[in-house]
Design an enzyme around this catalytic site. Sequence first.
Site, mmCIF file in Angstrom:
data_model
loop_
_atom_site.group_PDB
_atom_site.id
_atom_site.type_symbol
_atom_site.label_atom_id
_atom_site.label_comp_id
_atom_site.label_asym_id
_atom_site.label_seq_id
_atom_site.Cartn_x
_atom_site.Cartn_y
_atom_site.Cartn_z
ATOM 1 N N MET A 124 0.843 -1.199 0.000
ATOM 2 C CA MET A 124 0.000 0.000 0.000
ATOM 3 C C MET A 124 0.875 1.245 0.000
ATOM 4 O O MET A 124 1.718 1.404 0.882
ATOM 5 C CB MET A 124 -0.900 0.012 1.239
ATOM 6 C CG MET A 124 -1.921 -1.091 1.281
ATOM 7 S SD MET A 124 -2.856 -1.088 2.839
ATOM 8 C CE MET A 124 -1.656 -1.841 3.947
ATOM 9 N N GLY A 159 1.655 4.009 4.796
ATOM 10 C CA GLY A 159 2.560 3.209 3.985
ATOM 11 C C GLY A 159 2.916 1.865 4.588
ATOM 12 O O GLY A 159 3.531 1.814 5.638
ATOM 13 N N SER A 160 2.550 0.768 3.968
ATOM 14 C CA SER A 160 2.724 -0.533 4.583
ATOM 15 C C SER A 160 2.339 -1.635 3.596
ATOM 16 O O SER A 160 2.139 -1.385 2.422
ATOM 17 C CB SER A 160 1.853 -0.621 5.834
ATOM 18 O OG SER A 160 0.614 0.011 5.609
ATOM 19 N N ARG A 161 2.205 -2.888 4.121
ATOM 20 C CA ARG A 161 1.815 -4.002 3.264
ATOM 21 C C ARG A 161 1.057 -5.029 4.088
ATOM 22 O O ARG A 161 1.109 -5.042 5.313
ATOM 23 C CB ARG A 161 3.037 -4.650 2.616
ATOM 24 C CG ARG A 161 3.925 -5.363 3.589
ATOM 25 C CD ARG A 161 5.238 -5.777 2.955
ATOM 26 N NE ARG A 161 5.249 -7.161 2.524
ATOM 27 C CZ ARG A 161 6.313 -7.737 1.968
ATOM 28 N NH1 ARG A 161 7.419 -7.040 1.755
ATOM 29 N NH2 ARG A 161 6.280 -9.005 1.610
#
Length: 233
Positions: free
Chosen positions: A109, A197-199
């Site tokens: 993301m 911001g990440s996954r």
Amino acid sequence: MIKRIKNVRFHQEGTTTLTLGAIALAAINGLTYWLMMPEYDYLFYTILAITVAIYAVVVNFFRCPLRTFGSDDVENKVIAPCDGRVVVIEEVEENQCLKERRLMVSIFMSVTNVHANWFPVEGEIKHIKHHNGNFHKAWLPKASTENERTDTLIETASGQTVLVRQVAGAVARRIVNYGIEGDCCFIDEHMGFIKFGSRVDLFLPLGTEVHVKLGQATTGCHTVVATLPSNNS
């Protein structure tokens, strides 16, 4: 019971940030207007444009679209847990929770994506664990095992297990998870939220049929990522 999200336009995790941001926006531009107008009007309008643009990015980040999968046919379906882009599809050894070989599908993301997370499958929440860690860039392979993360293990009605890992990134500093061990979860429910911001990694049983490709964009609660094997054999 799993924490429910009210039908709001923006995610509740952003309430404090958006409120304080609006106050700061008004204070900064009110002060610059008082100090710079009318002699330095060009400078005032420049600062106004920059601060409004920054606030617009933050507002966009905390959007909370109202979504449903739109079908009752969810048996063995794995639905995208978030908006983003597929960055990993590969077999790996998952040695932290399941301690077995799994098919890993990861969705990254960016800061422009909605950061709400949905449950990817329906079933019972068997295990939740938060791991402290580093804050490497989220798209790096080591982020899945070294970054700040939260694991959610779900067992479906057919007996399959799916591990969902929320991973913090270089900017993200907070992972929110609404799941409760022993509760049932459903695809249309929010699983949590990751700030900035990440996954999300999915660890699926071997033999799972994947329906997405590397680089493909996903929509949380809409995109069918995979179909689980019909049984444990």
